[in-house]
Motif scaffolding. Structure first.
Motif, PDB file in Angstrom:
ATOM      1  N   ARG A   1       0.835  -1.194   0.000  1.00  0.00           N
ATOM      2  CA  ARG A   1       0.000   0.000   0.000  1.00  0.00           C
ATOM      3  C   ARG A   1       0.870   1.245   0.000  1.00  0.00           C
ATOM      4  O   ARG A   1       1.831   1.350   0.749  1.00  0.00           O
ATOM      5  CB  ARG A   1      -0.887  -0.009   1.225  1.00  0.00           C
ATOM      6  N   GLN A   2       0.491   2.192  -0.852  1.00  0.00           N
ATOM      7  CA  GLN A   2       1.201   3.464  -0.903  1.00  0.00           C
ATOM      8  C   GLN A   2       0.295   4.554  -0.390  1.00  0.00           C
ATOM      9  O   GLN A   2      -0.910   4.505  -0.578  1.00  0.00           O
ATOM     10  CB  GLN A   2       1.629   3.786  -2.342  1.00  0.00           C
ATOM     11  N   GLU A   3       0.870   5.502   0.263  1.00  0.00           N
ATOM     12  CA  GLU A   3       0.101   6.611   0.782  1.00  0.00           C
ATOM     13  C   GLU A   3      -0.259   7.559  -0.353  1.00  0.00           C
ATOM     14  O   GLU A   3       0.472   7.683  -1.328  1.00  0.00           O
ATOM     15  CB  GLU A   3       0.921   7.374   1.832  1.00  0.00           C
ATOM     16  N   GLU A   4      -1.375   8.229  -0.189  1.00  0.00           N
ATOM     17  CA  GLU A   4      -1.760   9.221  -1.171  1.00  0.00           C
ATOM     18  C   GLU A   4      -0.944  10.477  -0.939  1.00  0.00           C
ATOM     19  O   GLU A   4      -0.701  10.877   0.195  1.00  0.00           O
ATOM     20  CB  GLU A   4      -3.245   9.558  -1.026  1.00  0.00           C
ATOM     21  N   THR A   5      -0.530  11.060  -2.007  1.00  0.00           N
ATOM     22  CA  THR A   5       0.226  12.314  -1.894  1.00  0.00           C
ATOM     23  C   THR A   5      -0.455  13.367  -2.725  1.00  0.00           C
ATOM     24  O   THR A   5      -1.046  13.071  -3.755  1.00  0.00           O
ATOM     25  CB  THR A   5       1.674  12.138  -2.385  1.00  0.00           C
ATOM     26  N   ARG A   6      -0.324  14.577  -2.256  1.00  0.00           N
ATOM     27  CA  ARG A   6      -0.912  15.686  -2.991  1.00  0.00           C
ATOM     28  C   ARG A   6       0.118  16.772  -3.228  1.00  0.00           C
ATOM     29  O   ARG A   6      -0.222  17.923  -3.372  1.00  0.00           O
ATOM     30  CB  ARG A   6      -2.095  16.246  -2.223  1.00  0.00           C
ATOM     31  N   GLU A   7       1.316  16.379  -3.238  1.00  0.00           N
ATOM     32  CA  GLU A   7       2.359  17.369  -3.488  1.00  0.00           C
ATOM     33  C   GLU A   7       2.309  17.777  -4.949  1.00  0.00           C
ATOM     34  O   GLU A   7       2.013  16.955  -5.810  1.00  0.00           O
ATOM     35  CB  GLU A   7       3.728  16.767  -3.175  1.00  0.00           C
ATOM     36  N   PRO A   8       2.606  19.050  -5.208  1.00  0.00           N
ATOM     37  CA  PRO A   8       2.571  19.492  -6.608  1.00  0.00           C
ATOM     38  C   PRO A   8       3.566  18.692  -7.465  1.00  0.00           C
ATOM     39  O   PRO A   8       4.706  18.504  -7.088  1.00  0.00           O
ATOM     40  CB  PRO A   8       2.975  20.961  -6.539  1.00  0.00           C
ATOM     41  N   GLY A   9       3.047  18.172  -8.600  1.00  0.00           N
ATOM     42  CA  GLY A   9       3.898  17.440  -9.532  1.00  0.00           C
ATOM     43  C   GLY A   9       3.978  15.964  -9.218  1.00  0.00           C
ATOM     44  O   GLY A   9       4.483  15.195 -10.022  1.00  0.00           O
ATOM     45  N   ARG A  10       3.574  15.558  -8.012  1.00  0.00           N
ATOM     46  CA  ARG A  10       3.644  14.145  -7.646  1.00  0.00           C
ATOM     47  C   ARG A  10       2.284  13.684  -7.157  1.00  0.00           C
ATOM     48  O   ARG A  10       1.947  13.788  -5.983  1.00  0.00           O
ATOM     49  CB  ARG A  10       4.628  13.990  -6.500  1.00  0.00           C
ATOM     50  N   TYR A  11       1.516  13.137  -8.067  1.00  0.00           N
ATOM     51  CA  TYR A  11       0.186  12.667  -7.681  1.00  0.00           C
ATOM     52  C   TYR A  11       0.178  11.149  -7.737  1.00  0.00           C
ATOM     53  O   TYR A  11       0.569  10.561  -8.739  1.00  0.00           O
ATOM     54  CB  TYR A  11      -0.886  13.193  -8.647  1.00  0.00           C
ATOM     55  N   SER A  12      -0.278  10.516  -6.706  1.00  0.00           N
ATOM     56  CA  SER A  12      -0.468   9.073  -6.728  1.00  0.00           C
ATOM     57  C   SER A  12      -1.704   8.774  -5.902  1.00  0.00           C
ATOM     58  O   SER A  12      -1.988   9.442  -4.911  1.00  0.00           O
ATOM     59  CB  SER A  12       0.757   8.338  -6.191  1.00  0.00           C
ATOM     60  N   PHE A  13      -2.389   7.761  -6.322  1.00  0.00           N
ATOM     61  CA  PHE A  13      -3.616   7.405  -5.631  1.00  0.00           C
ATOM     62  C   PHE A  13      -3.671   5.894  -5.569  1.00  0.00           C
ATOM     63  O   PHE A  13      -3.411   5.199  -6.541  1.00  0.00           O
ATOM     64  CB  PHE A  13      -4.827   7.950  -6.396  1.00  0.00           C
ATOM     65  N   HIS A  14      -4.006   5.365  -4.423  1.00  0.00           N
ATOM     66  CA  HIS A  14      -4.072   3.922  -4.234  1.00  0.00           C
ATOM     67  C   HIS A  14      -5.535   3.529  -4.091  1.00  0.00           C
ATOM     68  O   HIS A  14      -6.276   4.126  -3.327  1.00  0.00           O
ATOM     69  CB  HIS A  14      -3.295   3.538  -2.966  1.00  0.00           C
ATOM     70  N   TYR A  15      -5.927   2.475  -4.815  1.00  0.00           N
ATOM     71  CA  TYR A  15      -7.293   1.980  -4.717  1.00  0.00           C
ATOM     72  C   TYR A  15      -7.244   0.467  -4.621  1.00  0.00           C
ATOM     73  O   TYR A  15      -6.610  -0.198  -5.444  1.00  0.00           O
ATOM     74  CB  TYR A  15      -8.129   2.387  -5.936  1.00  0.00           C
ATOM     75  N   SER A  16      -7.914  -0.083  -3.650  1.00  0.00           N
ATOM     76  CA  SER A  16      -8.005  -1.528  -3.491  1.00  0.00           C
ATOM     77  C   SER A  16      -9.466  -1.874  -3.221  1.00  0.00           C
ATOM     78  O   SER A  16     -10.040  -1.465  -2.207  1.00  0.00           O
ATOM     79  CB  SER A  16      -7.130  -2.004  -2.334  1.00  0.00           C
ATOM     80  N   ARG A  17     -10.063  -2.639  -4.109  1.00  0.00           N
ATOM     81  CA  ARG A  17     -11.468  -3.026  -3.963  1.00  0.00           C
ATOM     82  C   ARG A  17     -11.667  -3.867  -2.707  1.00  0.00           C
ATOM     83  O   ARG A  17     -12.660  -3.704  -1.994  1.00  0.00           O
ATOM     84  CB  ARG A  17     -11.927  -3.790  -5.205  1.00  0.00           C
ATOM     85  N   GLU A  18     -10.746  -4.787  -2.457  1.00  0.00           N
ATOM     86  CA  GLU A  18     -10.873  -5.645  -1.287  1.00  0.00           C
ATOM     87  C   GLU A  18     -10.903  -4.818  -0.007  1.00  0.00           C
ATOM     88  O   GLU A  18     -11.719  -5.050   0.882  1.00  0.00           O
ATOM     89  CB  GLU A  18      -9.714  -6.655  -1.217  1.00  0.00           C
ATOM     90  N   GLU A  19      -9.985  -3.836   0.112  1.00  0.00           N
ATOM     91  CA  GLU A  19      -9.962  -2.985   1.300  1.00  0.00           C
ATOM     92  C   GLU A  19     -11.258  -2.203   1.437  1.00  0.00           C
ATOM     93  O   GLU A  19     -11.801  -2.050   2.523  1.00  0.00           O
ATOM     94  CB  GLU A  19      -8.788  -2.003   1.228  1.00  0.00           C
ATOM     95  N   ARG A  20     -11.749  -1.746   0.327  1.00  0.00           N
ATOM     96  CA  ARG A  20     -12.972  -0.949   0.359  1.00  0.00           C
ATOM     97  C   ARG A  20     -14.164  -1.797   0.778  1.00  0.00           C
ATOM     98  O   ARG A  20     -15.002  -1.370   1.568  1.00  0.00           O
ATOM     99  CB  ARG A  20     -13.193  -0.350  -1.023  1.00  0.00           C
ATOM    100  N   LEU A  21     -14.269  -3.033   0.258  1.00  0.00           N
ATOM    101  CA  LEU A  21     -15.363  -3.910   0.628  1.00  0.00           C
ATOM    102  C   LEU A  21     -15.266  -4.352   2.081  1.00  0.00           C
ATOM    103  O   LEU A  21     -16.283  -4.521   2.744  1.00  0.00           O
ATOM    104  CB  LEU A  21     -15.410  -5.132  -0.298  1.00  0.00           C
ATOM    105  N   ASN A  22     -14.048  -4.555   2.576  1.00  0.00           N
ATOM    106  CA  ASN A  22     -13.877  -4.941   3.981  1.00  0.00           C
ATOM    107  C   ASN A  22     -14.310  -3.811   4.911  1.00  0.00           C
ATOM    108  O   ASN A  22     -14.784  -4.067   6.014  1.00  0.00           O
ATOM    109  CB  ASN A  22     -12.434  -5.332   4.266  1.00  0.00           C
ATOM    110  N   ALA A  23     -14.174  -2.595   4.478  1.00  0.00           N
ATOM    111  CA  ALA A  23     -14.529  -1.455   5.309  1.00  0.00           C
ATOM    112  C   ALA A  23     -16.019  -1.102   5.205  1.00  0.00           C
ATOM    113  O   ALA A  23     -16.501  -0.283   5.966  1.00  0.00           O
ATOM    114  CB  ALA A  23     -13.691  -0.240   4.907  1.00  0.00           C
ATOM    115  N   ALA A  24     -16.738  -1.745   4.291  1.00  0.00           N
ATOM    116  CA  ALA A  24     -18.147  -1.422   4.077  1.00  0.00           C
ATOM    117  C   ALA A  24     -19.007  -1.969   5.204  1.00  0.00           C
ATOM    118  O   ALA A  24     -18.642  -2.920   5.895  1.00  0.00           O
ATOM    119  CB  ALA A  24     -18.613  -2.017   2.756  1.00  0.00           C
TER     120      ALA A  24
END
Length: 191
Positions: free
Chosen positions: A3-26
Motif C-alpha cells: 500500500r502506498q500513501e496518497e500524496t498531494r504534493e505538486p507534480g507528484r500525484y499518486s492514488f491507491h485503490y483496493s477493492r478488497e480494502e474498500r469492501l472490507n470497510a463497508a
C-alpha cells in the motif's frame, strides 16, 4: 502490491485503490447489497426483453386464433373448405364438404354452394345432396372465367396472365343447407 500513501504534493500525484480494502470497510447492509445477486436482479434487462417477446407472441397467437383460417368453416357434423387457383384466364375453385360425425343432422339434405370473385360479377352456383356417411365428401368444382385483367387469344386459350402489379384475386363462397349458411373467403393462388 504494498500500500502506498496518497500524496498531494505538486507534480507528484499518486492514488491507491483496493477493492478488497474498500469492501472490507463497508457496512453489513452494503455488503448484503453487493453480495451475490439473485438471478432476476442480475439479468433484469434480458428478462424484460424475453417477457416482451413472450407477450407479443401470445398476442399474435390470440390474433391467429380469433381470425382463424377463413377458407375453412364448420357446419354441425361437417367441415367445409374452399380453395382456388388462377390458371391462365380462369379461376378454378373447389368447395369440399366432408362429413365428420356418424349421424349428422343434415345427412341427405340439399346443399347449395355459391362462389363469386370479389369485385367482379363472376359467380357460379351448384346444388347437390349432403354426404350421408362418415368420412365421405361432396366436392363442388367451379370455373370462373375470364378473370379481369387477363388476356385470352382468339381460340380462347390463355396467352399469359399479364395483370401487371395487381394483387391476387379473392373468392367468396357461401354454403347453404336448410336454414344454415356459412361464408368462406380464400385467395385465388397463381398457378
Amino acid at each position: 502490491m504494498p500500500r502506498q500513501e496518497e500524496t498531494r504534493e505538486p507534480g507528484r500525484y499518486s492514488f491507491h485503490y483496493s477493492r478488497e480494502e474498500r469492501l472490507n470497510a463497508a457496512s453489513e447492509q452494503l455488503k448484503r447489497r453487493l453480495g451475490p445477486q439473485s438471478f432476476f436482479r442480475k439479468y433484469r434487462g434480458p428478462l424484460f426483453i424475453l417477457l416482451d417477446v413472450l407477450v407479443l407472441a401470445g398476442m399474435f397467437g390470440i390474433y391467429l386464433f380469433l381470425t382463424g383460417d377463413q377458407s375453412t368453416v364448420g357446419l354441425p357434423g361437417y367441415a367445409v373448405t374452399m380453395s382456388g387457383v388462377e390458371f391462365g384466364a380462369q379461376g378454378l375453385v373447389v368447395v369440399r364438404i366432408t362429413q365428420l360425425d356418424e349421424h349428422p343432422s343434415f345427412a341427405g339434405s340439399i346443399v347449395t354452394a355459391e362462389v363469386s370473385l370479389d369485385g367482379t360479377d363472376l359467380s357460379a352456383a351448384e346444388k347437390d345432396v349432403m354426404p350421408t356417411r362418415k368420412g365421405r365428401e361432396r366436392i363442388f368444382r367451379f370455373v370462373l372465367e375470364p378473370l379481369p385483367g387477363t388476356k385470352t387469344s382468339q381460340s380462347g386459350a390463355s396467352s399469359g396472365a399479364s395483370r401487371g402489379s395487381r394483387n391476387s384475386f379473392q373468392v367468396t363462397g357461401t354454403v347453404t343447407v336448410e336454414d344454415q349458411s356459412r361464408t368462406l373467403h380464400a385467395p385465388l393462388k397463381p398457378e
